[in-house]
Motif scaffolding. Sequence first.
Motif, mmCIF file in Angstrom:
data_model
loop_
_atom_site.group_PDB
_atom_site.id
_atom_site.type_symbol
_atom_site.label_atom_id
_atom_site.label_comp_id
_atom_site.label_asym_id
_atom_site.label_seq_id
_atom_site.Cartn_x
_atom_site.Cartn_y
_atom_site.Cartn_z
ATOM 1 N N VAL A 9 -38.164 28.839 105.522
ATOM 2 C CA VAL A 9 -37.466 28.513 106.763
ATOM 3 C C VAL A 9 -36.148 27.855 106.368
ATOM 4 O O VAL A 9 -36.140 26.886 105.603
ATOM 5 N N VAL A 10 -35.040 28.417 106.868
ATOM 6 C CA VAL A 10 -33.706 27.937 106.536
ATOM 7 C C VAL A 10 -32.995 27.534 107.822
ATOM 8 O O VAL A 10 -33.061 28.251 108.827
ATOM 9 N N SER A 11 -32.325 26.392 107.794
ATOM 10 C CA SER A 11 -31.512 25.993 108.941
ATOM 11 C C SER A 11 -30.055 25.960 108.503
ATOM 12 O O SER A 11 -29.745 25.730 107.325
ATOM 13 N N PHE A 12 -29.150 26.224 109.456
ATOM 14 C CA PHE A 12 -27.718 26.230 109.161
ATOM 15 C C PHE A 12 -26.932 26.105 110.452
ATOM 16 O O PHE A 12 -27.451 26.281 111.541
ATOM 17 N N ARG A 13 -25.669 25.780 110.295
ATOM 18 C CA ARG A 13 -24.730 25.749 111.416
ATOM 19 C C ARG A 13 -23.876 27.006 111.333
ATOM 20 O O ARG A 13 -23.586 27.495 110.248
ATOM 21 N N LEU A 14 -23.474 27.507 112.467
ATOM 22 C CA LEU A 14 -22.641 28.701 112.513
ATOM 23 C C LEU A 14 -21.184 28.285 112.558
ATOM 24 O O LEU A 14 -20.761 27.546 113.449
ATOM 25 N N GLY A 15 -20.405 28.733 111.589
ATOM 26 C CA GLY A 15 -18.985 28.406 111.528
ATOM 27 C C GLY A 15 -18.170 29.204 112.526
ATOM 28 O O GLY A 15 -18.633 30.210 113.086
ATOM 29 N N THR A 16 -16.947 28.798 112.746
ATOM 30 C CA THR A 16 -16.073 29.496 113.705
ATOM 31 C C THR A 16 -15.747 30.911 113.248
ATOM 32 O O THR A 16 -15.342 31.740 114.052
ATOM 33 N N ARG A 49 -18.093 36.645 115.714
ATOM 34 C CA ARG A 49 -17.369 35.385 115.905
ATOM 35 C C ARG A 49 -17.667 34.824 117.283
ATOM 36 O O ARG A 49 -17.637 35.548 118.266
ATOM 37 N N PRO A 50 -17.944 33.525 117.346
ATOM 38 C CA PRO A 50 -18.178 32.907 118.654
ATOM 39 C C PRO A 50 -16.919 32.988 119.512
ATOM 40 O O PRO A 50 -15.810 32.969 118.999
ATOM 41 N N LYS A 51 -17.118 33.089 120.808
ATOM 42 C CA LYS A 51 -15.973 33.113 121.721
ATOM 43 C C LYS A 51 -15.291 31.756 121.718
ATOM 44 O O LYS A 51 -15.926 30.733 121.467
ATOM 45 N N ALA A 52 -14.015 31.746 122.001
ATOM 46 C CA ALA A 52 -13.255 30.499 122.037
ATOM 47 C C ALA A 52 -13.919 29.530 123.008
ATOM 48 O O ALA A 52 -14.306 29.902 124.117
#
Length: 70
Positions: A9-16, A49-52
């Motif tokens: 199980v891996v956790s991470f944050r999603l970069g811009t 890519r996440p939306k602005a």
Amino acid sequence: MKGIEGYVVVSFRLGTDGRPRDAKVVEAKPRRVFEREALRAVRQWQYARPKAGANIDSVTTVRLEFTLSQ
């Protein structure tokens, strides 16, 4: 090759830029067998890519299964 199966199980944050950041192992069975490969795989992922203005400061957790194929 040793006939071992398990999961990580891996956790991470999603970069811009849509790439995982700060990936870390939060659980693994068996320990110290698949962690390195799981982190290597996650670091290569690319999300859209996440939306602005999207909230990208949330932690994502994934479970990677390692099984033998026949």
